[in-house]
Design an enzyme around this catalytic site. Structure first.
Site, PDB file in Angstrom:
ATOM      1  N   ASP A 203       5.404  -3.628  -0.390  1.00  0.00           N
ATOM      2  CA  ASP A 203       4.215  -3.430  -1.459  1.00  0.00           C
ATOM      3  C   ASP A 203       3.238  -4.445  -1.329  1.00  0.00           C
ATOM      4  O   ASP A 203       3.194  -5.544  -2.272  1.00  0.00           O
ATOM      5  CB  ASP A 203       4.497  -3.493  -3.097  1.00  0.00           C
ATOM      6  CG  ASP A 203       3.277  -2.905  -3.696  1.00  0.00           C
ATOM      7  OD1 ASP A 203       2.329  -1.822  -2.672  1.00  0.00           O
ATOM      8  OD2 ASP A 203       3.101  -2.847  -5.115  1.00  0.00           O
TER       9      ASP A 203
ATOM     10  N   ASP B 250      -3.616  -1.189   0.663  1.00  0.00           N
ATOM     11  CA  ASP B 250      -2.596  -1.012   0.327  1.00  0.00           C
ATOM     12  C   ASP B 250      -1.467  -0.396   0.997  1.00  0.00           C
ATOM     13  O   ASP B 250      -1.269   0.987   1.482  1.00  0.00           O
ATOM     14  CB  ASP B 250      -2.325  -0.185  -1.102  1.00  0.00           C
ATOM     15  CG  ASP B 250      -2.015   0.351  -1.710  1.00  0.00           C
ATOM     16  OD1 ASP B 250      -0.783  -0.854  -1.731  1.00  0.00           O
ATOM     17  OD2 ASP B 250      -1.303   0.987  -2.291  1.00  0.00           O
TER      18      ASP B 250
END
Ligand SMILES: *[C@@H]1O[C@H](CO)[C@@H](O)[C@H](O)[C@H]1NC(C)=O
Ligand SMILES: *[C@@H]1O[C@H](CO)[C@@H](O)[C@H](O)[C@H]1NC(C)=O
Ligand SMILES: *[C@@H]1O[C@H](CO)[C@@H](O)[C@H](O)[C@H]1NC(C)=O
Ligand SMILES: *[C@@H]1O[C@H](CO)[C@@H](O)[C@H](O)[C@H]1NC(C)=O
Length: 407
Positions: free
Chosen positions: A147, A353
């Site tokens: 992440d 992201d």
């Protein structure tokens, strides 16, 4: 012949993933506005067990094999369900990032899309974090979700108050000789505030530093901040700081936890910067069971430069969003026609992201893009999308496209 499940690539995924599947395609004149890439979600047959991913060392860099999340998660019954689930999870992910941004930045200064509604289902957000790698922590293999949008690395830990199902055994601190709790009075404990938005929680009768990460949509991890040895393809990192999660709620796809690659000093990237210079790169895998990508720590660009031409651009920094990777969005063009939106281009950044599937734009840019797209596709038949099959997350999009690439 166009495939029934054809989608346009990259930026246009924004529109087209929301526009559902083309179930009928007729050749319409001889227009060829855009080249179409066939995008198919293949049925995966052998992915019930999530095997540890390999890693290797090369010229001081570490290269992790990286798999798509689907690879080790349960099957969806059908394609529509899969797409709708994906969209719903993705919306949640975007919402939680937006919440984070709103909390961090004066909301008057930033345009945040909020005209779509998604129920705040507990834990749904992290299902969109798509890519997994395997690392060795405290001598145990842990398959974690990569992440770039968060910082603290954590794994589920025993004794567990509440843990979701995962495939590997839980991390057991008592089996690791190198495990150490981080004390509450330490500066590391105090630095949690900047990494997670919550300061360390201390109690009078135990010296350990307790952390909380709330992801904004109801999913969370709570536990003890700790250090242990991280073994990355036999590069040993002593005293790596991570969360030993004792209460974790969320659909994390059977993974052991999260690898936080954000920009905060507690992220894996920052903690390992003495070794890898704070540099990482990745090549994202497809959803195929045999589709394998890689996550590389270290800056030896000769390792990937031969495969594909690389374009470099500077990241921009926003002091209020200092944990995120942000690029300068200077313009968008469709079919060679540049959109005009001086209010946003070159001013607000675009957040990179790894957890968000569909690119999102603020409403003003999105609408300008949609208008130009519709204009260029005006020669093609359009159909209304039936309401019943519209997931809540896509309710603002009501047109359905029919198109075909004609030779
Ligand atoms: C978002 O929602 C709030 C309250 O529901 C509203 O005041 C605001 O104008 C909305 N913003 C946008 C960009 O739609
Ligand atoms: C933190 O507390 C421990 C006792 O719990 C003590 O031994 C240590 O010296 C303290 N450290 C600092 C930096 O105050
Ligand atoms: C680190 O991992 C490698 C395999 O990737 C293994 O061969 C090595 O023994 C491990 N080292 C320690 C100290 O656990
Ligand atoms: C973003 O790009 C625009 C246009 O090139 C430029 O004027 C602006 O200074 C850039 N912003 C940052 C923060 O680099």
């Amino acid at each position: 012949m166009a495939e029934a499940t054809a989608f346009l690539p990259s930026m246009l995924m924004l529109i087209l993933l929301l526009f559902s599947i083309v179930d009928e395609a007729r050749c319409y004149g001889d227009k060829e506005v855009l080249s179409i890439q066939v995008f198919q979600l293949k049925e995966l047959k052998h992915f019930t067990k999530c095997h540890p991913q390999k890693s290797r060392k090369n010229n001081g860099a570490i290269i992790f094999e990286m798999k798509h999340w689907d690879y080790c998660h349960g099957q969806f019954k059908n394609w529509d369900e899969k797409v709708e689930n994906r969209l719903a999870f993705d919306e949640s992910r975007a919402k939680s990032l937006q919440l984070h941004i709103r909390n961090a930045v004066d909301s008057a200064k930033i345009e945040v899309e909020n005209n779509t509604q998604i129920p705040l289902t507990s834990g749904i957000k992290l299902q969109t974090l798509n890519y997994i790698v395997t690392v060795q922590l405290g001598g145990r293999k842990m398959t974690v979700i990569v992440d770039t949008g968060s910082d603290l690395t954590w794994v589920q830990c025993t004794p567990c108050v509440f843990c979701y199902d995962q495939q590997d055994p839980l991390f057991n601190p008592s089996l690791s000789r190198s495990y150490q709790s981080i004390l509450c009075n330490s500066s590391t404990c105090q630095s949690l505030q900047f990494a997670t938005g919550y300061s360390g929680i201390c109690s009078t009768n135990q010296p350990a530093c307790n952390y909380v990460v709330n992801y904004g949509d109801g999913s969370y991890t709570r536990g003890e901040l700790a250090r242990d040895q991280l073994n990355l393809s036999s590069t040993l990192v002593e005293g790596f700081i991570f969360g030993c999660g004792r209460s974790n709620e969320g659909l994390f796809g059977g993974a052991s936890g999260i690898m936080g690659l954000g920009r905060n000093q507690l992220s894996l990237t920052s903690q390992l910067s003495p070794i890898f210079g704070g540099v990482f790169s990745y090549c994202l895998p497809s959803t195929d069971a045999d589709g394998s990508g890689s996550l590389m720590l270290g800056s030896d660009s000769s390792l990937y430069k031969n495969f594909t031409p690389i374009i470099y651009t500077n990241l921009i920094t926003n002091p209020q969003l200092s944990n995120f990777y942000i690029l300068n969005l200077t313009g968008i063009s469709i079919g060679g026609v540049a959109l005009e939106d001086p209010a946003v281009f070159g001013k607000n950044g675009i957040l990179i992201d790894s957890g968000t599937v569909i690119s999102r734009l603020v409403p003003s840019v999105y609408n300008a893009m949609k208008t130009e797209f519709l204009k260029q596709f005006s020669g093609y038949p359009q159909r209304r999308r039936s309401q019943s099959s519209t997931p809540a997350s896509t309710s603002q999009i009501t047109v359905k496209w029919t198109y075909q690439h004609c030779n």
